[in-house]
Design a protein around this motif. Structure first.
Motif, PDB file in Angstrom:
ATOM      1  N   LEU A 189       0.100  -1.587  -0.042  1.00 27.90           N
ATOM      2  CA  LEU A 189       0.096   0.152  -0.347  1.00 27.90           C
ATOM      3  C   LEU A 189       0.872   1.133   0.349  1.00 27.90           C
ATOM      4  CD1 LEU A 189      -2.949  -1.174   3.032  1.00 27.90           C
ATOM      5  CD2 LEU A 189      -2.707  -0.991   0.306  1.00 27.90           C
ATOM      6  N   LEU A 192       1.485   1.316  -4.052  1.00 28.90           N
ATOM      7  CA  LEU A 192       0.473   2.499  -4.027  1.00 28.90           C
ATOM      8  C   LEU A 192      -0.176   3.725  -4.214  1.00 28.90           C
ATOM      9  CD1 LEU A 192      -1.916   1.160  -6.303  1.00 28.90           C
ATOM     10  CD2 LEU A 192      -3.125   0.908  -3.908  1.00 28.90           C
ATOM     11  N   LEU A 269      -5.512   6.024   3.971  1.00 29.33           N
ATOM     12  CA  LEU A 269      -5.426   4.270   3.481  1.00 29.33           C
ATOM     13  C   LEU A 269      -5.178   4.389   5.212  1.00 29.33           C
ATOM     14  CD1 LEU A 269      -3.590   3.031   0.553  1.00 29.33           C
ATOM     15  CD2 LEU A 269      -5.367   3.070   1.055  1.00 29.33           C
ATOM     16  N   ARG A 277     -10.031   0.250   3.585  1.00 22.97           N
ATOM     17  CA  ARG A 277      -8.853   0.509   2.885  1.00 22.97           C
ATOM     18  C   ARG A 277      -8.926  -0.777   1.587  1.00 22.97           C
ATOM     19  NH1 ARG A 277      -4.154  -1.444   6.835  1.00 22.97           N
ATOM     20  NH2 ARG A 277      -4.525   0.845   7.629  1.00 22.97           N
ATOM     21  N   ALA A 281      -7.970   0.992  -1.988  1.00 24.02           N
ATOM     22  CA  ALA A 281      -6.577   1.052  -2.452  1.00 24.02           C
ATOM     23  C   ALA A 281      -7.154   0.123  -3.934  1.00 24.02           C
ATOM     24  CB  ALA A 281      -5.950  -0.733  -1.915  1.00 24.02           C
ATOM     25  N   ARG A 285      -5.560   2.061  -7.721  1.00 29.28           N
ATOM     26  CA  ARG A 285      -5.221   1.166  -8.447  1.00 29.28           C
ATOM     27  C   ARG A 285      -5.876   1.784  -9.633  1.00 29.28           C
ATOM     28  NH1 ARG A 285      -5.890  -3.048  -4.690  1.00 29.28           N
ATOM     29  NH2 ARG A 285      -4.051  -3.868  -3.827  1.00 29.28           N
TER      30      ARG A 285
END
Length: 348
Positions: A189, A192, A269, A277, A281, A285
């Protein structure tokens, strides 16, 4: 006496930490002139330092010496009351060059928040200070969970008046021997979030901006109209800053935008519970992939997104590499991918 004291009743707070090139001692009114001179000379640098990007201090316009004295008196009172611990950082000549703050988190019960800064002209000590303080907290303090922003110097960035950082959120669950640490925000994460920050910086001023602006605002708003509008206003300010920047400063503005939005995605996040979460996420993405698709065959834009994703480097990250996504562009595989080398652990 508090039922849940910040530190145990029998704990004696350290009054000194000595390291190569600097030392720490409790901040107090006696440091007022030197402390005021230190931070007011480095406002832009401090506000760009991990841990201070989203905070109101230091105020951009500075503050009077009298107001600063009241702040120092407050910190000294907290130290005496054992509700928070603030240390001034002095160089070998005794000059004030920074500060370290150790306070309980207002958002997360049981978590201790740690922040530190150094003057712009001593920026090279920011990393050593972070490592020394992280090791000191693990060895000499009684905290079980710490959050202290990690330092990873931004790649390919020319430093001018201030350092440019990419940030990681480090939260450690410490046991009795303090061996090992676990991150609240997983490496995947964190990577990300880095890709998200790069996507914002990449999309600004391009055809991808309108779609990204809408998606980012929805992600931060989570159904709350006011939060959505706040996110849009922040995005608009960032885009305006880039639009008005001289051509020679465009790259620097994009780098700063990347860092700020990466931090915002990390904080977002981290604030979510597990089901939320996972959904957040996935939305992040998708917006990164959208920017990648719009970037198309523009190799420079694609490189910007991928480089941002690898800024934290390391470990196997669970990012799906669908056709056309930034992960596919980086690795051309599905599933777990490795971006860069293994990152150093704080305190080493």
């Amino acid at each position: 006496m508090s039922e849940n004291p910040f530190v145990p009743h029998d704990f004696v707070a350290p009054t000194r930490l000595a390291a190569d090139g600097f030392r720490l001692e409790p901040l107090g009114p006696q440091h007022n002139d030197a402390d005021h001179a230190a931070w007011t000379s480095s406002i832009e640098h401090i506000r760009a330092t991990p841990g201070f990007l989203e905070r109101s201090w230091p105020p951009p316009a500075g503050m009077s010496l009298a107001d600063n004295l009241r702040d120092l008196e407050s910190h000294a009172h907290d130290f005496q009351a054992r509700t928070g611990f603030t240390y001034t950082v002095l160089d070998d000549a005794g000059r004030v060059i920074g500060c370290v703050y150790i306070y309980p988190s207002h958002a997360d019960a049981g978590v201790t928040e740690v922040r530190s800064w150094v003057c712009a002209d001593r920026a090279e000590l920011d990393g050593p200070l972070h490592r020394a303080v992280a090791a000191w907290l693990a060895s000499d303090w009684p905290f079980e969970k710490l959050r202290y922003r990690s330092r990873v110097a931004g790649r390919g960035v020319r430093r001018r008046s201030h350092a440019v950082w990419t940030e990681g959120i480090e939260c450690y669950a410490l046991s009795g021997t303090r061996e090992g640490a676990s991150r609240v925000l997983t490496e995947s994460l964190t990577v990300l979030a880095a890709a998200g920050g790069s996507a914002v910086a990449t999309a600004a001023g391009t055809d991808a901006w309108a779609g990204l602006r809408r998606r980012v605002a929805a992600l931060f708003g989570r159904g709350d109209q006011r939060a959505t509008e706040t996110a849009m206003e922040r995005l608009d300010r960032a885009a305006t800053e880039l639009e008005n920047a001289p051509e020679s400063q465009g790259a620097e503005v994009r780098t700063r935008m990347d860092t700020v939005w990466r931090t915002r995605f990390e904080d977002l996040l981290e604030s979510m519970d597990e089901p939320e979460r996972a959904e957040g996420a996935e939305q992040l993405r998708e917006l990164v992939q959208m920017v990648q698709r719009v970037a198309g065959q523009d190799s420079d834009a694609r490189k910007t997104v991928i480089t941002g994703a690898g800024a934290m480097v390391g470990e196997h990250v669970d990012i799906h590499a669908d056709q056309g996504s930034f992960a596919a562009g980086a690795a051309n595989i599905s599933g777990s991918v490795t971006l860069g080398a293994t990152p150093p652990r704080p305190g080493t």
